[in-house]
Design a protein around this motif. Sequence first.
Motif: not given
Length: 107
Positions: A2, A21, A61, A63, A77-80, A84-85, A87
Amino acid sequence: MTLSPDQLTHPAVRALVTALNAGDEQAFLATLTPDATMSDDGSDRALREWTGREIFGSRGHMDVQSQSDDGLSLVADYRNDTWGTMRTRWRFTVKDGKVSRFETGQA
């Protein structure tokens, strides 16, 4: 591996990812041109509505895993809290030091 936001080479993209972020919507909007546009999975979206829902209303967020095209293209790798997470890929267009368009979607 990352990449931290301060490792991103393009200053406008670095500022956008840093604000995203941090959950700082005002700082995020300040990285954009007044007429900025965006698309998600190939479909244009209303930028403020989309970012409110997909980023700031759901604790988004990013990464970053890699950058290319002088820092204007990212794989992250995007998550909310909604999805969830996943690519994702991000492509930025910059005008006068600010992001005028970004395109995102699953990678």
